[in-house]
Design a protein around this motif. Structure first.
Motif, PDB file in Angstrom:
ATOM      1  N   ILE A  11       0.862  -1.190   0.000  1.00 25.26           N
ATOM      2  CA  ILE A  11       0.000   0.000   0.000  1.00 25.26           C
ATOM      3  C   ILE A  11       0.891   1.230   0.000  1.00 25.26           C
ATOM      4  N   GLY A  12       0.894   1.977  -1.108  1.00 21.10           N
ATOM      5  CA  GLY A  12       1.667   3.219  -1.204  1.00 21.10           C
ATOM      6  C   GLY A  12       2.844   3.089  -2.155  1.00 21.10           C
ATOM      7  N   ALA A  13       2.899   4.006  -3.135  1.00 20.71           N
ATOM      8  CA  ALA A  13       4.019   4.018  -4.096  1.00 20.71           C
ATOM      9  C   ALA A  13       4.934   5.200  -3.831  1.00 20.71           C
ATOM     10  N   VAL A  33       1.501  -3.007  -6.277  1.00 18.09           N
ATOM     11  CA  VAL A  33       1.554  -1.800  -5.453  1.00 18.09           C
ATOM     12  C   VAL A  33       0.247  -1.048  -5.693  1.00 18.09           C
ATOM     13  N   LEU A  34      -0.415  -0.659  -4.604  1.00 18.24           N
ATOM     14  CA  LEU A  34      -1.696   0.053  -4.707  1.00 18.24           C
ATOM     15  C   LEU A  34      -1.486   1.476  -4.218  1.00 18.24           C
ATOM     16  N   GLU A  35      -1.704   2.443  -5.074  1.00 13.81           N
ATOM     17  CA  GLU A  35      -1.381   3.838  -4.754  1.00 13.81           C
ATOM     18  C   GLU A  35      -2.616   4.702  -5.014  1.00 13.81           C
ATOM     19  N   LYS A  36      -2.998   5.478  -4.008  1.00 13.66           N
ATOM     20  CA  LYS A  36      -4.226   6.280  -4.162  1.00 13.66           C
ATOM     21  C   LYS A  36      -4.042   7.448  -5.113  1.00 13.66           C
ATOM     22  N   GLY A  37      -2.805   7.905  -5.286  1.00 18.18           N
ATOM     23  CA  GLY A  37      -2.541   9.029  -6.182  1.00 18.18           C
ATOM     24  C   GLY A  37      -1.587   8.609  -7.283  1.00 18.18           C
ATOM     25  N   ALA A  38      -0.433   9.288  -7.327  1.00 20.16           N
ATOM     26  CA  ALA A  38       0.594   8.984  -8.335  1.00 20.16           C
ATOM     27  C   ALA A  38       1.866   8.522  -7.620  1.00 20.16           C
ATOM     28  N   ILE A  39       2.793   7.963  -8.368  1.00 16.24           N
ATOM     29  CA  ILE A  39       4.075   7.517  -7.789  1.00 16.24           C
ATOM     30  C   ILE A  39       4.797   8.738  -7.196  1.00 16.24           C
ATOM     31  N   ALA A  49      15.930  14.755   0.227  1.00 14.45           N
ATOM     32  CA  ALA A  49      16.699  13.619  -0.309  1.00 14.45           C
ATOM     33  C   ALA A  49      18.192  13.691   0.003  1.00 14.45           C
ATOM     34  N   ILE A  50      18.501  14.203   1.185  1.00 21.34           N
ATOM     35  CA  ILE A  50      19.910  14.240   1.610  1.00 21.34           C
ATOM     36  C   ILE A  50      20.346  12.820   1.971  1.00 21.34           C
ATOM     37  N   ILE A  51      21.537  12.474   1.498  1.00 21.94           N
ATOM     38  CA  ILE A  51      22.063  11.133   1.725  1.00 21.94           C
ATOM     39  C   ILE A  51      23.322  11.279   2.557  1.00 21.94           C
ATOM     40  N   THR A 171      -5.733   4.175  -6.951  1.00 16.46           N
ATOM     41  CA  THR A 171      -6.347   2.995  -6.325  1.00 16.46           C
ATOM     42  C   THR A 171      -6.186   3.110  -4.814  1.00 16.46           C
ATOM     43  N   GLN A 172      -7.230   3.580  -4.163  1.00 18.66           N
ATOM     44  CA  GLN A 172      -7.139   3.834  -2.721  1.00 18.66           C
ATOM     45  C   GLN A 172      -7.595   2.620  -1.925  1.00 18.66           C
ATOM     46  N   VAL A 173      -6.767   2.180  -1.011  1.00 13.68           N
ATOM     47  CA  VAL A 173      -7.130   1.054  -0.149  1.00 13.68           C
ATOM     48  C   VAL A 173      -8.082   1.572   0.928  1.00 13.68           C
ATOM     49  N   SER A 174      -9.220   0.865   1.093  1.00 15.38           N
ATOM     50  CA  SER A 174     -10.207   1.311   2.079  1.00 15.38           C
ATOM     51  C   SER A 174     -10.417   0.293   3.197  1.00 15.38           C
ATOM     52  N   CYS A 201       2.919   0.754   3.446  1.00 19.86           N
ATOM     53  CA  CYS A 201       3.963   1.756   3.155  1.00 19.86           C
ATOM     54  C   CYS A 201       3.281   3.095   2.886  1.00 19.86           C
ATOM     55  N   ALA A 202       2.310   3.442   3.742  1.00 18.07           N
ATOM     56  CA  ALA A 202       1.451   4.593   3.456  1.00 18.07           C
ATOM     57  C   ALA A 202       1.972   5.903   4.038  1.00 18.07           C
ATOM     58  N   GLY A 203       3.200   5.935   4.516  1.00 12.15           N
ATOM     59  CA  GLY A 203       3.826   7.196   4.954  1.00 12.15           C
ATOM     60  C   GLY A 203       2.961   7.936   5.969  1.00 12.15           C
ATOM     61  N   VAL A 249      19.336  23.910  11.744  1.00 16.68           N
ATOM     62  CA  VAL A 249      18.975  24.072  10.343  1.00 16.68           C
ATOM     63  C   VAL A 249      19.833  23.143   9.473  1.00 16.68           C
ATOM     64  N   TYR A 250      19.249  22.662   8.366  1.00 19.30           N
ATOM     65  CA  TYR A 250      20.059  21.931   7.388  1.00 19.30           C
ATOM     66  C   TYR A 250      19.951  22.646   6.053  1.00 19.30           C
ATOM     67  N   TRP A 251      20.972  22.525   5.229  1.00 19.82           N
ATOM     68  CA  TRP A 251      20.899  23.129   3.895  1.00 19.82           C
ATOM     69  C   TRP A 251      21.754  22.363   2.900  1.00 19.82           C
ATOM     70  N   ALA A 311       5.486  23.505   1.658  1.00 20.95           N
ATOM     71  CA  ALA A 311       5.294  22.686   2.858  1.00 20.95           C
ATOM     72  C   ALA A 311       5.022  21.251   2.424  1.00 20.95           C
ATOM     73  N   ALA A 312       5.383  20.307   3.282  1.00 23.76           N
ATOM     74  CA  ALA A 312       5.194  18.879   2.988  1.00 23.76           C
ATOM     75  C   ALA A 312       4.960  18.150   4.307  1.00 23.76           C
ATOM     76  N   LEU A 313       4.963  16.830   4.262  1.00 16.27           N
ATOM     77  CA  LEU A 313       4.601  16.042   5.452  1.00 16.27           C
ATOM     78  C   LEU A 313       5.724  15.118   5.912  1.00 16.27           C
TER      79      LEU A 313
HETATM   80  C1  LIG Z   1      10.389  18.305   3.192  1.00 11.56           C
HETATM   81  C2  LIG Z   1      10.991  16.947   3.442  1.00 11.56           C
HETATM   82  C3  LIG Z   1      12.364  16.803   3.473  1.00 11.56           C
HETATM   83  C4  LIG Z   1      12.933  15.554   3.695  1.00 11.56           C
HETATM   84  N1  LIG Z   1      14.286  15.433   3.644  1.00 11.56           N
HETATM   85  C5  LIG Z   1      14.854  14.207   3.770  1.00 11.56           C
HETATM   86  C6  LIG Z   1      16.245  14.069   3.601  1.00 11.56           C
HETATM   87  O1  LIG Z   1      16.936  15.046   3.343  1.00 11.56           O
HETATM   88  N2  LIG Z   1      16.789  12.823   3.704  1.00 11.56           N
HETATM   89  C7  LIG Z   1      16.018  11.739   4.009  1.00 11.56           C
HETATM   90  O2  LIG Z   1      16.580  10.645   4.131  1.00 11.56           O
HETATM   91  N3  LIG Z   1      14.683  11.847   4.177  1.00 11.56           N
HETATM   92  C8  LIG Z   1      14.079  13.057   4.055  1.00 11.56           C
HETATM   93  N4  LIG Z   1      12.739  13.191   4.194  1.00 11.56           N
HETATM   94  C9  LIG Z   1      11.945  12.033   4.596  1.00 11.56           C
HETATM   95  C10 LIG Z   1      11.655  11.119   3.443  1.00 11.56           C
HETATM   96  O3  LIG Z   1      11.303  11.868   2.305  1.00 11.56           O
HETATM   97  C11 LIG Z   1      10.524  10.175   3.865  1.00 11.56           C
HETATM   98  O4  LIG Z   1      10.937   9.461   5.022  1.00 11.56           O
HETATM   99  C12 LIG Z   1      10.176   9.183   2.775  1.00 11.56           C
HETATM  100  O5  LIG Z   1       9.956   9.832   1.543  1.00 11.56           O
HETATM  101  C13 LIG Z   1       8.948   8.407   3.178  1.00 11.56           C
HETATM  102  O6  LIG Z   1       8.576   7.563   2.113  1.00 11.56           O
HETATM  103  P1  LIG Z   1       7.299   6.648   2.242  1.00 11.56           P
HETATM  104  O7  LIG Z   1       7.277   5.791   1.057  1.00 11.56           O
HETATM  105  O8  LIG Z   1       7.267   6.033   3.607  1.00 11.56           O
HETATM  106  O9  LIG Z   1       6.045   7.682   2.278  1.00 11.56           O
HETATM  107  P2  LIG Z   1       5.342   8.519   1.122  1.00 11.56           P
HETATM  108  O10 LIG Z   1       6.299   9.022   0.124  1.00 11.56           O
HETATM  109  O11 LIG Z   1       4.472   9.528   1.794  1.00 11.56           O
HETATM  110  O12 LIG Z   1       4.438   7.448   0.383  1.00 11.56           O
HETATM  111  C14 LIG Z   1       3.233   6.967   0.939  1.00 11.56           C
HETATM  112  C15 LIG Z   1       2.275   6.730  -0.215  1.00 11.56           C
HETATM  113  O13 LIG Z   1       1.142   6.016   0.257  1.00 11.56           O
HETATM  114  C16 LIG Z   1       0.025   6.451  -0.464  1.00 11.56           C
HETATM  115  N5  LIG Z   1      -1.165   6.086   0.303  1.00 11.56           N
HETATM  116  C17 LIG Z   1      -1.530   6.531   1.533  1.00 11.56           C
HETATM  117  N6  LIG Z   1      -2.683   5.992   1.919  1.00 11.56           N
HETATM  118  C18 LIG Z   1      -3.080   5.160   0.925  1.00 11.56           C
HETATM  119  C19 LIG Z   1      -4.208   4.321   0.741  1.00 11.56           C
HETATM  120  N7  LIG Z   1      -5.183   4.209   1.653  1.00 11.56           N
HETATM  121  N8  LIG Z   1      -4.315   3.622  -0.426  1.00 11.56           N
HETATM  122  C20 LIG Z   1      -3.347   3.725  -1.379  1.00 11.56           C
HETATM  123  N9  LIG Z   1      -2.259   4.522  -1.263  1.00 11.56           N
HETATM  124  C21 LIG Z   1      -2.126   5.218  -0.104  1.00 11.56           C
HETATM  125  C22 LIG Z   1       0.248   7.944  -0.589  1.00 11.56           C
HETATM  126  O14 LIG Z   1      -0.505   8.526  -1.623  1.00 11.56           O
HETATM  127  C23 LIG Z   1       1.757   8.021  -0.815  1.00 11.56           C
HETATM  128  O15 LIG Z   1       2.090   8.077  -2.186  1.00 11.56           O
HETATM  129  C24 LIG Z   1      12.113  14.425   3.956  1.00 11.56           C
HETATM  130  C25 LIG Z   1      10.719  14.559   3.925  1.00 11.56           C
HETATM  131  C26 LIG Z   1      10.169  15.807   3.655  1.00 11.56           C
HETATM  132  C27 LIG Z   1       8.667  15.935   3.605  1.00 11.56           C
END
Ligand SMILES: Cc1cc2nc3c(=O)[nH]c(=O)nc-3n(C[C@H](O)[C@H](O)[C@H](O)COP(=O)(O)OP(=O)(O)OC[C@H]3O[C@@H](n4cnc5c(N)ncnc54)[C@H](O)[C@@H]3O)c2cc1C
Length: 392
Positions: A11-13, A33-39, A49-51, A171-174, A201-203, A249-251, A311-313
């Motif tokens: 669950i989640g791409a 892989v079932l993803e409610k939105g896009a990859i 994406a700092i490594i 494709t949203q998992v319910s 893997c729904a973040g 702070v990071y940059w 802003a992001a999550l």
């Molecule tokens: C601003 C910002 C900066 C960051 N900087 C870094 C960094 O520098 N270095 C680092 O290592 N990490 C960083 N991170 C963290 C890192 O990006 C995340 O830990 C990682 O991307 C999480 O990936 P994920 O696959 O768990 O979640 P997500 O990418 O959120 O994927 C979850 C997916 O699940 C899908 N989903 C949710 N519910 C459902 C459902 N019911 N049915 C189907 N699909 C569903 C969502 O649509 C989403 O696509 C940062 C994050 C942010 C926001």
């Protein structure tokens, strides 16, 4: 319409879903892989994406090192491109944390990470544009840098597909189906899918998806921000990635002569939001604050200009470490979420750990036990030997 049958459903791409799908498909499983939105439409697509490999516990340090090696050889190992840029990574800490910094560098070196301690004079010599009056030493990783998160997740998705996985978008998992305590599959907006293995893997939506399986996962979805600053013409060349704990702070460099800035601040946990409804624009106050923190370390930036932000999550757990676990044990329902703002760099190792967990296999040094859900009820959260803040 009859259900589609698979060996494993993810669950989640985002980066975790796609790297897990790639690893499971590589080992011969029929994966969807079932993803409610896009990859990459969740946290991944907006990741800095700092490594880096600077961690204060051995397991995550090993995961970071394993993953760095994949990023360095991405085309050969996974296929496609991750957009990895090696810029070097600097860790700056207050003098009171010097002992911790030394211990962490020693821990990292003991697992094979190339990192060094450098003193303030050496810092001034290598990066004369940095303000170093408040510093006595820093840690430096020459091999670290940052990647392109969208390119990386698309490459993982393509590699998984080449190995037979299917990715169902919009494709949203319910719901998650169980019989006698064993997972049977899921319900989605596009019908049912059957499999004895379901990986969450729904973040930031991870707690919601866990609840569908009757599992309470302590994950908050929190709003965090990033700002961009255009560097003045004399400073257009790359600079290292910097984690500055003195100023929270990071940059890192961004294309177009920009510097991307975010905060390293535990209070970000307080900005809890509904992941489907939050303000995606950056706040004016944030840009001003991030700019001030950056200028204190990189004074020449004052001659540059602000260039917006967003802003992001983050999906944050109480100890800022992920949940990688099967719950309940033997059920076939797995958690792989709660990466607390630092998961991107670990994703190659995480995909491997998920595949190991599902198949009862193991990879030396990559053990998921530390990230079990029960650590919270056992009062045994993940702790580093020396922590300066929320960097893991
Ligand atoms: C601003 C910002 C900066 C960051 N900087 C870094 C960094 O520098 N270095 C680092 O290592 N990490 C960083 N991170 C963290 C890192 O990006 C995340 O830990 C990682 O991307 C999480 O990936 P994920 O696959 O768990 O979640 P997500 O990418 O959120 O994927 C979850 C997916 O699940 C899908 N989903 C949710 N519910 C459902 C459902 N019911 N049915 C189907 N699909 C569903 C969502 O649509 C989403 O696509 C940062 C994050 C942010 C926001």
């Amino acid at each position: 319409m009859s259900d589609q049958r698979y060996d494993a459903l993810i669950i989640g791409a985002g980066i975790m879903g796609c790297s897990s799908a790639y690893e499971l498909a590589t080992r011969g499983l029929k994966v969807a892989v079932l993803e409610k939105g896009a990859i990459g439409s969740g946290s991944t697509g907006k990741s800095s994406a700092i490594i880096r490999q600077h961690y204060s516990n051995e397991v995550t340090a090993r995961m970071a090192l394993y993953s760095l090696r994949v990023f360095q050889n991405f085309h050969e190992v996974v296929g496609g491109d991750a957009g990895f840029r090696r810029t070097g990574f600097l860790v700056l800490t207050p003098e009171k944390d010097l002992q911790g910094l030394r211990a962490n560098v020693a821990l990292q070196r003991s697992v094979g990470i190339q990192t060094e301690l450098i003193d303030a004079a050496e810092l001034r010599h290598r990066w004369p544009y940095l303000e170093t009056m408040d510093l006595v030493a820093a840690a430096y990783e020459e091999a670290s840098g940052y990647a392109d998160p969208n390119l990386t997740v698309q490459s993982y998705a393509s590699a998984a597909k080449q190995r037979g996985a299917t990715i169902h978008l919009d494709t949203q998992v319910s719901g998650v189906r169980f019989t006698g305590g064993s997972v049977q599959g899921v319900e989605t907006t596009r019908g049912g899918f059957r499999a004895p293995v379901v990986v969450n893997c729904a973040g930031p939506w991870g707690a919601r998806v866990a609840r569908m399986a009757g599992v309470q996962a302590p994950i908050d979805s929190c709003r965090v921000q990033v700002a961009f600053f255009r560097r003045p013409p004399a400073y257009q060349g790359d600079h290292p990635v910097v984690a500055d704990f003195n100023h929270g702070v990071y940059w890192r460099p961004e294309t177009g002569g920009l510097t991307l800035v975010g905060l390293i601040d535990p209070s970000e946990q307080e900005a809890m939001v509904d992941p489907d409804n939050y303000r995606e624009a950056v706040d004016f106050e944030f840009v001003a604050d991030a700019g001030e923190r950056l200028v204190r370390r990189f004074p020449a930036i004052e001659q540059g200009e602000g260039a917006g932000g967003f802003a992001a999550l983050y999906a944050i757990t109480p100890d800022w470490h992920p949940l990688i676990d099967e719950v309940p044990e033997g059920s076939g329902f797995y958690l792989c979420t709660g990466f607390s703002g630092h998961g991107f760099k670990l994703a190659p190792a995480v995909g491997r750990m998920v595949a190991d967990m599902v198949l009862g296999q193991s990879t030396e040094g990559l053990h998921s036990h530390l990230f079990r859900l029960s650590r919270f009820s056992e009062n045994d959260p993940v702790r580093g030997r020396y922590e300066y803040s929320i960097a893991g």
